[in-house]
Design an enzyme around this catalytic site. Structure first.
Site, PDB file in Angstrom:
ATOM      1  N   ASN A  43     105.127  11.669  17.644  1.00 52.46           N
ATOM      2  CA  ASN A  43     106.485  11.148  17.525  1.00 52.46           C
ATOM      3  C   ASN A  43     107.387  12.087  16.746  1.00 52.46           C
ATOM      4  O   ASN A  43     108.598  12.146  16.995  1.00 52.46           O
ATOM      5  CB  ASN A  43     106.457   9.774  16.850  1.00 52.46           C
ATOM      6  CG  ASN A  43     105.902   8.703  17.750  1.00 52.46           C
ATOM      7  OD1 ASN A  43     106.502   8.350  18.754  1.00 52.46           O
ATOM      8  ND2 ASN A  43     104.740   8.183  17.401  1.00 52.46           N
ATOM      9  N   GLY A  51      96.306   4.826  21.425  1.00 51.84           N
ATOM     10  CA  GLY A  51      96.973   6.100  21.667  1.00 51.84           C
ATOM     11  C   GLY A  51      95.979   7.182  22.043  1.00 51.84           C
ATOM     12  O   GLY A  51      94.877   7.241  21.485  1.00 51.84           O
ATOM     13  N   ASP A 103      95.921  10.278  21.306  1.00 50.56           N
ATOM     14  CA  ASP A 103      95.576  11.131  20.164  1.00 50.56           C
ATOM     15  C   ASP A 103      94.466  10.522  19.330  1.00 50.56           C
ATOM     16  O   ASP A 103      93.594  11.228  18.805  1.00 50.56           O
ATOM     17  CB  ASP A 103      96.820  11.381  19.307  1.00 50.56           C
ATOM     18  CG  ASP A 103      97.486  10.092  18.824  1.00 50.56           C
ATOM     19  OD1 ASP A 103      97.437   9.081  19.564  1.00 50.56           O
ATOM     20  OD2 ASP A 103      98.081  10.092  17.733  1.00 50.56           O
TER      21      ASP A 103
END
Length: 250
Positions: free
Chosen positions: A9, A102, A104
């Site tokens: 982000n 997510g 990641d």
């Protein structure tokens, strides 16, 4: 060569692998408005595009996935693997809805299990501070999401008119003699204490006091030395996870 891309982000981390060796890495600001063509121009200034024969992408910004797809087709002429639901990761995901996790976080767990063994806990200092847990059986079993260091401090500065923004550096002493020193102490020791409390609670619930805690992310080097539960700092853990997932799917 493989280009591993972790779009967060706040920041985007790029790694260029020659086989298993990480040759180069770059850290860029994530711009949600950036187009595939702009990304292509940027990449051509960093690396030899002709040397890239594959891209593995984990993105927490869905709108940028399409732009990376366009970049792969137009600028690099290389196959792109987007880590997401349906991607082979080699790790069982014991989550109520695996689609919520997510990418990641999954690749961090993959790399941590490979590099540090199971059970283990990944502490990723990003926009949020993520704690991701691999059980003794080598399964991803979930984790904890806490506010990240930067957004927490920004919220504090926004709400307290007399406080000034400070550099994210280690204070000279725990007891601050100035406002800046007090803020830096609260940042470093406050988040280190948060890490220790959460890691210890996870170990207790796992019934695995030996679970190794591994730190990664942009501010890991600042906090980890002051957290007694962190055993290692692995700054390129996410990139390594992307490489492992690419190899499994190739």
């Amino acid at each position: 060569m493989l280009l591993a891309v972790d779009v967060g982000n706040t920041q985007t981390v790029l790694g260029l692998f020659d086989g298993t060796e990480l040759r180069e890495e770059w850290r860029l600001a994530t711009d949600r408005e950036r187009t595939g063509d702009e990304l292509g121009v940027l990449l051509h200034g960093l690396l030899d595009a002709d040397a890239v024969d594959g891209i593995c992408l984990a993105s927490t910004v869905p709108t940028l996935v399409r732009e990376w797809q366009g970049l792969a087709e137009r600028w690099l002429d290389a196959p792109l693997l987007v880590v997401g639901p349906g991607t082979k990761t080699g790790i069982p995901i014991r989550y109520d809805d695996p689609r919520e996790v997510g990418p990641d976080r999954i690749v961090n767990a993959v790399a941590a299990r490979e590099r540090h063994g199971a059970p283990c806990i990944v502490v990723d200092f990003g926009t949020s501070t993520n704690f991701d847990v691999v059980s003794s059986a080598g399964e991803y079993v979930g984790g904890v999401l806490a506010p990240g260091i930067e957004i927490s401090m920004e919220a504090l500065f926004a709400r307290a008119a007399r406080l000034v923004k400070v550099d994210f550096t280690e204070p000279a002493t725990v007891i601050g003699k100035t406002t800046v020193g007090g803020l830096q102490s609260g940042l470093v020791y406050g988040f280190a204490g948060q890490v220790d409390g959460i890691v210890e609670a996870i170990r207790g619930e796992l019934e695995a006091p030996e679970a190794k805690a591994v730190a990664t992310g942009g501010l890991a080097e600042l906090i980890a030395p002051h957290a007694r539960t962190i055993a290692a700092v692995d700054p390129f853990l996410t990139l390594e996870g992307l490489r492992l997932v690419w190899a499994l799917n190739a």
